[in-house]
Write a protein that holds these residues in place. Structure first.
Motif, PDB file in Angstrom:
ATOM      1  N   ALA A 168       0.822  -1.207   0.000  1.00  0.00           N
ATOM      2  CA  ALA A 168       0.000   0.000   0.000  1.00  0.00           C
ATOM      3  C   ALA A 168       0.856   1.258   0.000  1.00  0.00           C
ATOM      4  N   ASP A 169       1.921   1.266   0.807  1.00  0.00           N
ATOM      5  CA  ASP A 169       2.717   2.477   0.953  1.00  0.00           C
ATOM      6  C   ASP A 169       3.507   2.783  -0.317  1.00  0.00           C
ATOM      7  N   TYR A 170       3.939   1.750  -1.023  1.00  0.00           N
ATOM      8  CA  TYR A 170       4.657   1.971  -2.284  1.00  0.00           C
ATOM      9  C   TYR A 170       3.760   2.733  -3.269  1.00  0.00           C
ATOM     10  N   GLU A 171       2.523   2.282  -3.424  1.00  0.00           N
ATOM     11  CA  GLU A 171       1.606   2.936  -4.365  1.00  0.00           C
ATOM     12  C   GLU A 171       1.132   4.280  -3.822  1.00  0.00           C
ATOM     13  N   VAL A 174      12.847   4.557  -0.211  1.00  0.00           N
ATOM     14  CA  VAL A 174      12.846   3.118  -0.460  1.00  0.00           C
ATOM     15  C   VAL A 174      13.551   2.374   0.677  1.00  0.00           C
ATOM     16  N   HIS A 175      14.419   3.056   1.435  1.00  0.00           N
ATOM     17  CA  HIS A 175      15.225   2.381   2.448  1.00  0.00           C
ATOM     18  C   HIS A 175      14.388   1.790   3.593  1.00  0.00           C
ATOM     19  N   PRO A 176      13.442   2.534   4.163  1.00  0.00           N
ATOM     20  CA  PRO A 176      12.608   1.898   5.198  1.00  0.00           C
ATOM     21  C   PRO A 176      11.762   0.764   4.648  1.00  0.00           C
ATOM     22  N   HIS A 177      11.324   0.868   3.401  1.00  0.00           N
ATOM     23  CA  HIS A 177      10.582  -0.228   2.779  1.00  0.00           C
ATOM     24  C   HIS A 177      11.456  -1.477   2.683  1.00  0.00           C
ATOM     25  N   LYS A 178      12.700  -1.283   2.273  1.00  0.00           N
ATOM     26  CA  LYS A 178      13.603  -2.425   2.121  1.00  0.00           C
ATOM     27  C   LYS A 178      13.901  -3.077   3.466  1.00  0.00           C
ATOM     28  N   GLU A 198      10.666  -5.744  -4.977  1.00  0.00           N
ATOM     29  CA  GLU A 198      10.019  -5.689  -6.286  1.00  0.00           C
ATOM     30  C   GLU A 198       8.744  -6.544  -6.334  1.00  0.00           C
ATOM     31  N   ASP A 199       8.683  -7.575  -5.503  1.00  0.00           N
ATOM     32  CA  ASP A 199       7.512  -8.458  -5.487  1.00  0.00           C
ATOM     33  C   ASP A 199       6.302  -7.817  -4.813  1.00  0.00           C
ATOM     34  N   LEU A 200       6.507  -6.692  -4.133  1.00  0.00           N
ATOM     35  CA  LEU A 200       5.415  -6.037  -3.407  1.00  0.00           C
ATOM     36  C   LEU A 200       4.985  -4.738  -4.088  1.00  0.00           C
ATOM     37  N   GLN A 201       5.367  -4.583  -5.340  1.00  0.00           N
ATOM     38  CA  GLN A 201       5.027  -3.374  -6.091  1.00  0.00           C
ATOM     39  C   GLN A 201       3.970  -3.671  -7.150  1.00  0.00           C
ATOM     40  N   GLY A 202       3.161  -2.644  -7.457  1.00  0.00           N
ATOM     41  CA  GLY A 202       2.196  -2.773  -8.542  1.00  0.00           C
ATOM     42  C   GLY A 202       0.826  -3.258  -8.124  1.00  0.00           C
ATOM     43  N   TYR A 203       0.509  -3.194  -6.834  1.00  0.00           N
ATOM     44  CA  TYR A 203      -0.793  -3.649  -6.342  1.00  0.00           C
ATOM     45  C   TYR A 203      -1.770  -2.469  -6.245  1.00  0.00           C
ATOM     46  N   ASP A 204      -3.060  -2.790  -6.286  1.00  0.00           N
ATOM     47  CA  ASP A 204      -4.079  -1.752  -6.123  1.00  0.00           C
ATOM     48  C   ASP A 204      -4.036  -1.194  -4.700  1.00  0.00           C
ATOM     49  N   LEU A 205      -4.325   0.086  -4.584  1.00  0.00           N
ATOM     50  CA  LEU A 205      -4.418   0.691  -3.255  1.00  0.00           C
ATOM     51  C   LEU A 205      -5.609   0.108  -2.498  1.00  0.00           C
ATOM     52  N   PRO A 206      -5.435  -0.304  -1.243  1.00  0.00           N
ATOM     53  CA  PRO A 206      -6.583  -0.712  -0.429  1.00  0.00           C
ATOM     54  C   PRO A 206      -7.510   0.481  -0.201  1.00  0.00           C
TER      55      PRO A 206
END
Length: 230
Positions: A43-46, A83-87, A98-106
């Motif tokens: 969610a946070d990436y998007e 991106v650092h806290p996400h990583k 990269e596997d957690l990117q590209g999802y619809d926003l909740p």
């Protein structure tokens, strides 16, 4: 008392409950449900992708080069630094970023973005800043409190990179610039304009809490089957 100090005082209960939220406390304790962490990162990436678009709208409303430079720098900051806290979270759950990117926003994250876009499109710079400010401000306070409460007790904390990222000078600078500019604008604003700023800020604070809640509950959109059984 400055306008942003008033906003902080008026929303003290929300800042307090954000820090007390189980997800935030889980970061401090170094214990989080991996599914909740993955949901948060997705969610946070998007969300941050859209957040940069709000910065773009803020640039279009900027009257001074200082503002344009600030918002441009924040776009670069999200692209290259946040991106650092996400990583760090991805390392904790053992899933490539990269596997957690590209999802619809909740739903909650979708609502939050549209709330900020509304104020950025319909309001002036004051409303735009008021809607944006709770995000960096609450994260700055979270980082500082977690650092004091938890990092001093642990030399090997799994979320130390996440916590210290949000205590760095860059986060303080972002918050202080937005506060200073919003205070300047509020001094010249009418009562009705200041009320719109208050509402934008308050709702963003509520949605910050809801974002953490969305993560820990793994909130999603209802499927057709779920709707038909209600």
């Amino acid at each position: 008392m400055s306008f942003t100090n008033q906003l902080r005082e008026e929303n003290e209960h929300l800042f307090r409950e954000i820090y007390r939220h189980p997800f935030v406390q889980g970061i401090g304790k170094g214990e989080l449900n991996p599914e909740a962490v993955a949901h948060y990162v997705k969610a946070d990436y998007e969300y941050l992708n859209k957040f940069m678009q709000v910065y773009g709208l803020a640039i279009s409303k900027s009257a001074e080069r200082e503002e344009i430079e600030f918002f441009n720098e924040q776009v670069q900051f999200i692209l290259h630094s946040e991106v650092h806290p996400h990583k760090n979270l991805c390392e904790y759950i053992g899933i490539p970023y990269e596997d957690l990117q590209g999802y619809d926003l909740p739903p909650t994250a979708d609502h939050y973005i549209k709330h900020m876009l509304y104020h950025a499109l319909q309001g002036g710079m004051g409303e735009t800043l008021a809607a944006l400010l709770p995000c960096p401000w609450t994260y700055l306070e979270i980082g500082k409190k977690l650092e004091i409460e938890f990092l001093n007790e642990s030399q090997d904390h799994p979320f130390q990179p996440w916590i210290t990222f949000y205590t760095e000078d860059a986060m303080m600078d972002v918050t202080n610039f937005m506060r200073s500019r919003l205070d300047q604008l509020a001094e010249k604003a009418s009562d009705s304009e200041k009320q719109k700023m208050r509402e934008a800020f308050h709702k963003s604070c509520q949605l910050e809490w809801s974002f953490w809640e969305m993560a820990i509950t793994c909130e999603g959109w209802l499927t057709e089957e779920e709707v038909s059984t209600r």
